[in-house]
Design an enzyme around this catalytic site. Structure first.
Site, PDB file in Angstrom:
ATOM      1  N   CYS A 223       0.837  -1.207   0.000  1.00 12.28           N
ATOM      2  CA  CYS A 223       0.000   0.000   0.000  1.00 12.28           C
ATOM      3  C   CYS A 223       0.868   1.252   0.000  1.00 12.28           C
ATOM      4  O   CYS A 223       0.603   2.214  -0.732  1.00 12.28           O
ATOM      5  CB  CYS A 223      -0.925  -0.006   1.211  1.00 12.28           C
ATOM      6  SG  CYS A 223      -2.004  -1.453   1.289  1.00 12.28           S
ATOM      7  N   GLU A 296      -6.030  -3.130  -2.141  1.00 11.13           N
ATOM      8  CA  GLU A 296      -5.796  -1.690  -2.310  1.00 11.13           C
ATOM      9  C   GLU A 296      -6.325  -1.225  -3.665  1.00 11.13           C
ATOM     10  O   GLU A 296      -6.928  -0.145  -3.781  1.00 11.13           O
ATOM     11  CB  GLU A 296      -4.304  -1.391  -2.196  1.00 11.13           C
ATOM     12  CG  GLU A 296      -3.949   0.080  -2.305  1.00 11.13           C
ATOM     13  CD  GLU A 296      -4.379   0.888  -1.087  1.00 11.13           C
ATOM     14  OE1 GLU A 296      -5.109   1.879  -1.279  1.00 11.13           O
ATOM     15  OE2 GLU A 296      -3.992   0.536   0.034  1.00 11.13           O
TER      16      GLU A 296
END
Length: 624
Positions: A223, A296
């Protein structure tokens, strides 16, 4: 058809002689096409052998295959990012990111994003707290603490957005499904709930607790790296003279040196915590990393868009009224090796030795040694004359404006050359005596570019798209193309190529010449569109890689160049064609997008869009 078979100029030819000597007088093609992984790769240069494009292939398996030895010198965080980086384009090409980059994202959508990202960051903060508790080294604890402070700074930045724009977050008190899937996954991992693992309260040794810290960072690192990647990509598109980009502050934060430092810190810490882990435990981290990356991307995809966007392309038109027609070249667009090299290798491997005589009713064939020499001569002649032809069609000076007519006339000369080259191949007899079943088996084992098959499969499976796929190719043998796609369940593709003629499934050496040149290709392209229904209401995309594709690329509503052919760019540029990387081109399109327009894609604009992978094509046309 490009002859990549000059033994003096092209190392790819060396595989032919090596393979021939290896198989000797035994049944060579049976050995060549046996189902083992090594045999399946023998049609390719050694640097393409057994390259595994499956992102789920384990690190341990790849190590056993000897793949990525150089990469092993890097930490696992870097290796995982390189391995899964192609997935990042599915975040970059989301409507949310494209609109944000253009500065045209509706404030309501950004408000929703900020509210959801707060849930993300709070989960990050708590995960860092749990990881710090599990770390058994003071230095590691301190590093995790610093990373947690970075999250606090991000939360403060979000507060500043709220205050600056007066956007209230009360309506978003709960996280949406995509946000919850990631935060639940992260906090479960940080609590030690990994594939039935023990929770921190039940862990017996400090080393087991350290593993939980590593697992947690494995679920967070992608991320951080993805945000840093997106920040830099978007920052590169900021106009320095544009002071009123509403999301400039957001872009500058994630493209900053301080955020890059945070991304490097978590990557370095993940590397350190993983040093003492076993191969199986590293595989667990790899799975966590990949799952986090997917979640994500889902987060970006889930942001509600209340405006018209240019992505995904399949969504910009009404499928009931406009048909999406995808055209693609085959050699080196879909494949990693030109099909002429494959057909040549089949011919040489299956040819008789100089002292062997086949059955009386068998077509007379050259010996393998004669074939090898003939292919070398044909290849050398083709390469030399092709370069001369390209030089002869270039205008003395680069034109100022896009000149399609001038380009068409120039490519007529190239078309004449291609037809003469094919005539020489036919006259030489090198394509005589190939067994149709051998060709089909070779096609079934042909390795295509990573992501190519998956892209076409997604189109075929989605009937609601109202889409057609046409493959236009110089390939001498359409059976090879059809077999290559049939292994992926793509028997429904429309193939427009040349064809071998056969006598009892043995090639005669003649070719039914249908698509030999740039002019043939564009005529086939226009003919297909003319025969389409929907009263001419269609959106066309052409994907290609060479000079032979130029006219079709320009005729299509969207022309996409994959790869880095210098001759294509050189010829195109001289006739006023512009080559624009696809993502920046989409951001520009979004800036110019006018509400109410059905589409702002039109052929013969003189603009072609460049990509480096099929993942980009997939993300642009179909989305995630």
């Amino acid at each position: 058809m490009c002859l990549f078979l000059n033994p003096s100029k092209n190392p790819r030819f060396n595989i032919i002689s090596a393979t021939v000597s290896r198989f000797g007088r035994s049944d060579p093609l049976k050995s060549l096409l046996r189902s083992s992984s090594s045999a399946a790769c023998r049609f390719l240069p050694k640097y393409y052998y057994c390259v595994d494009s499956n992102p789920r292939t384990s690190t341990k398996t790849k190590a056993a295959m000897g793949v990525g030895a150089a990469a092993d010198e890097e930490g696992i965080a870097r290796r995982f990012w390189i391995k899964f980086m192609k997935d990042s384009v599915f975040a970059m090409y989301t409507p949310f990111v494209v609109c944000l980059a253009s500065g045209k994202l509706e404030l309501e959508t950004f408000r929703h994003y900020i509210a959801q990202d707060v849930h993300f960051l709070k989960a990050f903060r708590h995960a860092y707290e749990l990881a710090e508790e599990c770390a058994d080294d003071d230095e590691d604890k301190s590093a995790i603490c610093e990373l947690r402070k970075g999250v606090m700074e991000e939360l403060k930045m979000h507060d500043s957005f709220v205050q600056e724009w007066g956007i209230g977050l009360s309506k978003e008190s709960t996280s949406n499904s995509a946000t919850a899937k990631y935060t639940d996954f992260l906090l479960a991992t940080a609590s030690g709930k990994v594939e039935g693992g023990k929770g921190p309260g039940k862990i017996a040794t400090p080393f087991e607790k350290t593993k939980v810290s590593a697992y947690t960072l494995g679920a967070m690192t992608p991320c951080m790296r993805l945000y840093a990647f997106l920040g830099k990509e978007l920052h590169a598109l900021l106009d320095p003279d544009e002071s009123n980009h509403p999301y400039k502050k957001w872009i500058e934060n994630y493209s900053s040196e301080s955020f890059e430092l945070s991304a490097l810190q978590i990557e370095n810490l993940l590397d350190k915590l993983s040093v003492s882990l076993t191969g199986e435990e590293l595989e667990v981290i790899e799975k966590l990393y990949y799952q986090a990356m997917k979640l994500e991307i889902d987060f970006f995809s889930a942001q509600p868009i209340i405006q018209r966007t240019v992505v995904p392309l399949s969504g910009v038109r009404d499928p009931a009224e406009h048909r999406l027609i995808i055209f693609s070249d085959f050699d080196l667009t879909c494949t990693v090796l030109d099909s002429s090299a494959i057909l040549a290798e089949i011919a040489i491997i299956t040819a008789p030795k100089a002292d062997q005589n086949g059955p009386e009713n068998q077509l007379a064939r050259k010996s393998s040694a004669d074939l090898r020499n003939t292919w070398g001569v044909l290849s050398s002649q083709y390469t030399e004359e092709y370069e001369q032809c390209i030089e002869s069609i270039m205008p003395k000076e680069k034109v100022n404006n896009f000149d399609y007519e001038g380009l068409s006339k120039a490519l007529e000369k190239l078309s004449d050359f291609e037809k003469r080259a094919n005539a020489r191949v036919i006259e030489s007899g090198v394509l005589q005596g190939l067994n149709l079943e051998d060709i089909k088996r070779a096609g079934e084992r042909l390795i295509l570019q990573d992501g190519c098959t998956g892209f076409f499969q997604n189109i075929v499976k989605n009937e609601e798209l109202n889409a057609d796929i046409h493959v236009l190719s110089y390939c001498w043998c359409g059976d090879l193309i059809r077999s290559a796609f049939s292994s992926g369940g793509l028997n429904v593709l429309n193939v427009h190529a040349n064809e071998f003629t056969y006598e009892e499934s043995i090639s005669t050496g003649e070719i039914v010449r249908k698509v030999e040149s740039p002019i043939d290709k564009v005529q086939a392209f226009k003919g297909i569109l003319k025969n389409c229904s929907n009263d001419g209401k269609h959106l066309t995309v052409y994907i290609g890689d060479s000079v032979g594709d130029l006219l079709c690329l320009l005729e299509a509503d969207v022309g996409i160049v994959i790869g880095s052919s210098s001759s294509l760019r050189r010829v195109g540029s001289q006739f006023g064609v512009s080559f624009t990387p696809l993502f920046p081109g989409l951001v520009k399109k979004q800036k110019e997008f006018v509400e109410g327009e059905s589409s702002n894609w039109k052929g013969l604009s003189g603009i072609l869009y460049t990509v480096s992978s099929w993942a980009e094509i997939h993300a642009f046309i179909l989305g995630k």
